[in-house]
Design an enzyme around this catalytic site. Structure first.
Site, PDB file in Angstrom:
ATOM      1  CB  VAL A  11      -0.940  -0.013   1.231  1.00  0.00           C
ATOM      2  CG1 VAL A  11      -1.659   1.317   1.382  1.00  0.00           C
ATOM      3  CG2 VAL A  11      -1.943  -1.146   1.111  1.00  0.00           C
ATOM      4  CD  GLU A 151      -5.618  -0.281   0.909  1.00  0.00           C
ATOM      5  OE1 GLU A 151      -6.025  -0.453  -0.248  1.00  0.00           O
ATOM      6  OE2 GLU A 151      -5.519  -1.186   1.748  1.00  0.00           O
ATOM      7  CG  PHE A 152     -11.625   1.491  -0.571  1.00  0.00           C
ATOM      8  CD1 PHE A 152     -12.327   0.698   0.328  1.00  0.00           C
ATOM      9  CD2 PHE A 152     -11.567   2.860  -0.339  1.00  0.00           C
ATOM     10  CE1 PHE A 152     -12.961   1.254   1.427  1.00  0.00           C
ATOM     11  CE2 PHE A 152     -12.212   3.433   0.758  1.00  0.00           C
ATOM     12  CZ  PHE A 152     -12.912   2.625   1.646  1.00  0.00           C
ATOM     13  CE  LYS A 207      -9.555  -1.855   3.431  1.00  0.00           C
ATOM     14  NZ  LYS A 207      -8.252  -1.727   2.919  1.00  0.00           N
ATOM     15  CB  CYS A 263      -7.522  -7.101   2.005  1.00  0.00           C
ATOM     16  SG  CYS A 263      -6.279  -5.844   1.760  1.00  0.00           S
ATOM     17  CE  LYS A 323      -6.056  -9.489  -7.073  1.00  0.00           C
ATOM     18  NZ  LYS A 323      -6.916  -8.319  -6.982  1.00  0.00           N
TER      19      LYS A 323
END
Ligand code: UDX
Length: 448
Positions: A11, A151-152, A207, A263, A323
């Site tokens: 991040v 943050e996303f 979040k 996350c 992923k």
């Protein structure tokens, strides 16, 4: 603006490079000297689309600098972002040690009004605690504010997400800090990005709630997928039928082996813990976590059932990253499945387009790492697709069938539903996906 970013992990580095991309002068502070030296050369310790050129451009224009220690050089910064790790403690709570350490170390260097921004994912009330940690370590009276600005960013799409976010959430009770944050994000404000100006506590909770909701959506579809298997229904059709309802939306409705990454698993566990600390329960999230754990076990059971017992069997496992598009194995369901297959006595031949280096670090000689998927399937008793890398969609299934060990009808376990059952069966495989109970032909063609 002059900005410092404490912590150049995932991040922190993306934030630093993107802020430099806005034209700010950014100093990234990273305590690992080897990492700092590499970053100064523009070398990034993980793969992230579009990040390398952004870092290189920042270094070249001298908009981006890297340092090993918090020191005098951050004194002139108008804004200091804290972007250090908040790993899970054993009880699921977020470990905030690094956040408070950074806050304590910043304090003696503050020379003028400064805005300190929490970028790390932190429990409700942390902004206040960071404010206090700074207060305790100030060497003289300096005005400052602590802002929560979660943050996303999705791994693999983080640079794009930073420059084109769905929204930016800024939590602060101070109008002075708000003005400073408006300068930081002037470009996004000009672009018309929706901003949510709220309290630090609400920002902190947004979040967790957002991540927990997305994780719950995945556990929900996985549970429906399990029902589909029992009821002879196809999950893709159900997900599509649900997702076209705009109130539901089609994203995050892909059934599979469960969610992983840095996350969702950590943040869902932390939210469960946060709720309990307030004497509350978030039963839906608790259940989502449980379903996610069970889903990995179900996948192993599926593989065991399809191979008639795992002991001594050779399994080709394609895809190890949590992923596609990343080389990250953190909490990857593929890793958990691999561990359980090994424990049951199976031999593994593994491929991943990007994460093989990390796979070797984790598993060493316990598994056979293969440079291409065809080597992995050679003489295998079963083929398992564990991560939905697009290249696996293009596998030459006729060639795969010839290379496998299983004579007439080899088995393909498609844990990400990247193929249609019909096409795989057409090549003479036995096929099992997730939630694909329906064995018939689609009436109007399955859209893929
Ligand atoms: C996520 C959030 O999307 C991001 O906003 C947040 O800041 C960090 O966490 P990331 O961890 O990069 O991002 O991964 P994401 O793309 O969200 O996928 C997480 C996991 O869910 C992966 O293991 C993925 O395979 C799985 N997933 C996702 C599904 O199983 N089904 C889906 O439909 C979508």
């Amino acid at each position: 603006m002059k900005i410092a970013v404490i912590g150049c992990g995932y991040v922190g580095l993306v934030t630093a490079a993107c802020l430099a991309g806005f034209g700010h002068t950014v100093t990234g502070v990273e305590k690992d000297p080897a990492k700092v030296n590499a970053l100064k050369e523009g070398s990034i310790p993980f793969y992230e689309e579009d990040l390398a050129p952004l870092v290189a451009g920042g270094l070249r224009k001298r908009k981006l600098l890297f340092l090993e220690k918090i020191d005098e050089s951050i004194a002139g910064a108008e804004v200091i972002f804290i972007a250090v790790g908040t790993p899970s403690l054993r009880n699921g709570a977020a470990d905030l040690q690094q956040v408070f350490k950074a806050a304590g170390e910043i304090a003696p260097y503050l020379k003028k009004y400064t805005v300190i921004v929490n970028k790390s994912t932190v429990p409700v009330g942390t902004a206040k605690r960071v404010w206090e940690a700074i207060k305790e370590n100030l060497t003289r009276e300096i005005p400052y504010d602590v802002v929560s600005n979660p943050e996303f960013l999705r791994e693999g799409k983080a640079v794009n997400d930073f420059f084109q976010p769905d929204r930016v959430v800024v939590g602060t009770g101070s109008t002075r800090a708000q003005q400073v944050m408006k300068k930081v994000y002037a470009r996004l404000i000009a672009d018309g990005t929706p901003f949510i100006w709220t309290t630090p506590e609400a920002a902190e909770l947004i979040k967790y709630a957002a991540n927990a909701f997305l994780a719950t959506k995945i556990s929900f579809i996985n549970e429906i997928a399990n029902l589909c298997e029992a009821a002879s229904v196809d999950i893709d059709t159900v997900a599509r039928g649900m997702g076209l309802d705009k109130r539901i939306g089609g994203e995050f409705l892909r059934a599979g082996p469960g969610y992983g990454g840095s996350c969702f698993p950590k943040d869902t566990r932390a939210l469960v813990h946060i709720a309990r600390s307030y004497g509350q329960r978030v039963l839906i999230v608790e259940t989502a976590v449980k379903i996610n754990e069970q889903q990995k076990g179900r996948m192993v059971k599926k593989i065991r059932g399809a191979t008639g017992g795992l002991k001594g069997k050779t399994i080709a496992l394609l895809g190890m990253a949590f992923k596609p598009g990343v080389d990250d194995l953190r909490e990857s369901p593929a890793v958990a499945i691999a561990e359980r297959l090994l424990a049951a006595g199976a031999r593994l031949q593994v491929h991943d387009p990007m994460a093989l280096g990390r796979v070797k670090e984790v598993f060493g000689a316990r598994i056979n790492c293969c440079q291409d998927p065809y080597a992995a399937v050679t003489r295998a008793d079963a083929l398992v697709i564990a991560t939905d890398w697009p290249e696996y969609r293009k596998l030459d299934l006729a060639r795969v069938k010839k290379l496998m060990n299983t004579g007439d009808t080899p088995v393909l376990l498609d844990l990400r539903n990247i193929f249609t059952p019909q096409e795989v069966r057409g090549y003479g495989f036995r096929y099992q996906g997730v939630g694909r109970g329906w064995k018939g032909e689609p009436e109007n063609g399955l859209e893929k």
